[in-house]
Design an enzyme around this catalytic site. Structure first.
Site, PDB file in Angstrom:
ATOM      1  N   HIS A  42       1.283  -1.038   0.231  1.00 52.93           N
ATOM      2  CA  HIS A  42      -0.052   0.172  -0.085  1.00 52.93           C
ATOM      3  C   HIS A  42       0.824   1.139   0.078  1.00 52.93           C
ATOM      4  O   HIS A  42       0.133   2.419  -1.014  1.00 52.93           O
ATOM      5  CB  HIS A  42      -0.528  -0.637   1.408  1.00 52.93           C
ATOM      6  CG  HIS A  42      -1.826  -1.352   1.270  1.00 52.93           C
ATOM      7  ND1 HIS A  42      -2.276  -1.791   2.610  1.00 52.93           N
ATOM      8  CD2 HIS A  42      -2.876  -1.609   0.503  1.00 52.93           C
ATOM      9  CE1 HIS A  42      -3.162  -2.748   2.122  1.00 52.93           C
ATOM     10  NE2 HIS A  42      -3.204  -2.504   1.155  1.00 52.93           N
ATOM     11  N   LYS A  63     -16.670  -8.105   7.813  1.00 51.29           N
ATOM     12  CA  LYS A  63     -15.041  -8.177   7.068  1.00 51.29           C
ATOM     13  C   LYS A  63     -14.730  -9.121   8.352  1.00 51.29           C
ATOM     14  O   LYS A  63     -13.626  -9.109   7.817  1.00 51.29           O
ATOM     15  CB  LYS A  63     -14.739  -6.937   6.308  1.00 51.29           C
ATOM     16  CG  LYS A  63     -15.393  -6.701   4.254  1.00 51.29           C
ATOM     17  CD  LYS A  63     -13.510  -6.491   3.977  1.00 51.29           C
ATOM     18  CE  LYS A  63     -13.545  -6.678   2.151  1.00 51.29           C
ATOM     19  NZ  LYS A  63     -12.836  -6.023   1.749  1.00 51.29           N
ATOM     20  N   SER A 116      -2.651  -7.910   2.832  1.00 47.00           N
ATOM     21  CA  SER A 116      -2.715  -7.449   4.367  1.00 47.00           C
ATOM     22  C   SER A 116      -3.807  -9.512   4.338  1.00 47.00           C
ATOM     23  O   SER A 116      -3.572  -9.331   6.112  1.00 47.00           O
ATOM     24  CB  SER A 116      -4.857  -6.839   4.501  1.00 47.00           C
ATOM     25  OG  SER A 116      -4.189  -5.534   3.309  1.00 47.00           O
TER      26      SER A 116
HETATM   27  O1  PNS Z   1      -9.143  -2.950   0.054  1.00 47.48           O
HETATM   28  P1  PNS Z   1      -9.984  -3.603  -0.724  1.00 47.48           P
HETATM   29  O2  PNS Z   1     -10.710  -4.845  -0.081  1.00 47.48           O
HETATM   30  O3  PNS Z   1      -9.780  -3.579  -1.779  1.00 47.48           O
HETATM   31  O4  PNS Z   1     -11.280  -2.196  -0.462  1.00 47.48           O
HETATM   32  C1  PNS Z   1     -12.190  -2.378  -1.862  1.00 47.48           C
HETATM   33  C2  PNS Z   1     -13.126  -1.185  -1.610  1.00 47.48           C
HETATM   34  C3  PNS Z   1     -12.916   0.180  -0.283  1.00 47.48           C
HETATM   35  C4  PNS Z   1     -12.948  -0.262  -2.230  1.00 47.48           C
HETATM   36  C5  PNS Z   1     -14.562  -1.352  -2.344  1.00 47.48           C
HETATM   37  O5  PNS Z   1     -15.138  -2.356  -1.404  1.00 47.48           O
HETATM   38  C6  PNS Z   1     -15.446  -0.176  -2.090  1.00 47.48           C
HETATM   39  O6  PNS Z   1     -15.107   0.492  -3.103  1.00 47.48           O
HETATM   40  N1  PNS Z   1     -16.593  -0.358  -1.125  1.00 47.48           N
HETATM   41  C7  PNS Z   1     -17.440   0.813  -1.308  1.00 47.48           C
HETATM   42  C8  PNS Z   1     -18.857   0.161  -1.519  1.00 47.48           C
HETATM   43  C9  PNS Z   1     -18.982   0.712  -3.418  1.00 47.48           C
HETATM   44  O7  PNS Z   1     -18.477   2.000  -3.753  1.00 47.48           O
HETATM   45  N2  PNS Z   1     -19.401  -0.286  -4.235  1.00 47.48           N
HETATM   46  C10 PNS Z   1     -19.084  -0.647  -5.474  1.00 47.48           C
HETATM   47  C11 PNS Z   1     -18.356  -0.477  -6.299  1.00 47.48           C
HETATM   48  S1  PNS Z   1     -18.517  -1.231  -7.491  1.00 47.48           S
END
Ligand code: PNS
Length: 161
Positions: free
Chosen positions: A17, A41, A128
């Site tokens: 990251h 999660k 992670s």
């Molecule tokens: O660390 P990660 O799990 O790769 O993060 C994923 C994240 C937070 C970027 C994704 O789950 C997200 O954007 N969640 C917010 C909900 C949302 O907007 N969903 C529609 C996206 S297609």
């Protein structure tokens, strides 16, 4: 000022990251690292701990801000911050399908928000999830997570029994 949102679970933040954020700072003047507060999660670290770990690494760099992002759509969060770039890291081909889906869905939801990808470098093997597995099994994580995160992981795992 060109700004980007780098969102994720960051449970915990890894050197992978950090590398994406540092590369991102070549392209952007400011990066908001947004920690997703998704209890579904069942994270190892609380949101406060995850934010602290990010802040620790960028204490000397005002261009990086850690924030929490609870629940709603990422693109709505970006808009609420007045930011129109979502930054994502790509580690390997395996990441591509889900990232393409997410970026396309986000573009569908908000054509005014663009997703920008940065390729992972030496840390392409770091996630992670793997970090937590290795930490739980007592493996050496030197060089894979920041030293302070390593310490917190060791303490957390020891307290879990
Ligand atoms: O660390 P990660 O799990 O790769 O993060 C994923 C994240 C937070 C970027 C994704 O789950 C997200 O954007 N969640 C917010 C909900 C949302 O907007 N969903 C529609 C996206 S297609």
């Amino acid at each position: 000022m060109a700004a980007a949102i780098y969102a994720g679970s960051f449970d915990p933040i890894t050197n992978g990251h950090l590398a994406i954020i540092r590369s991102g700072l070549i392209a952007f003047d400011r990066i908001i690292v947004a920690v997703l507060t998704n209890p579904a999660k069942s994270p190892l670290f609380t949101v406060e701990e995850r934010i602290e770990m990010i802040e620790d690494e960028f204490a000397e760099d005002p261009r990086v801000e850690a924030d929490c992002f609870d629940g709603g759509l990422l693109v709505e969060y970006a808009r609420s911050k007045g930011v129109s770039v979502v930054l994502r890291g790509l580690r390997a081909v395996g990441d591509f399908d889900s990232e393409l889906q997410m970026a396309t869905m986000n573009r569908n939801l908000a054509p005014d928000v663009v997703t920008v990808f940065i390729m992972a470098n030496d840390y392409f093997f770091v996630s992670s999830t793997l970090i937590k597995e290795v930490a739980g099994l007592g493996g050496d994580l030197t060089g894979v997570v920041p030293e302070r995160v390593h310490h917190r992981l060791t303490t957390k795992m020891a307290n879990r029994g």
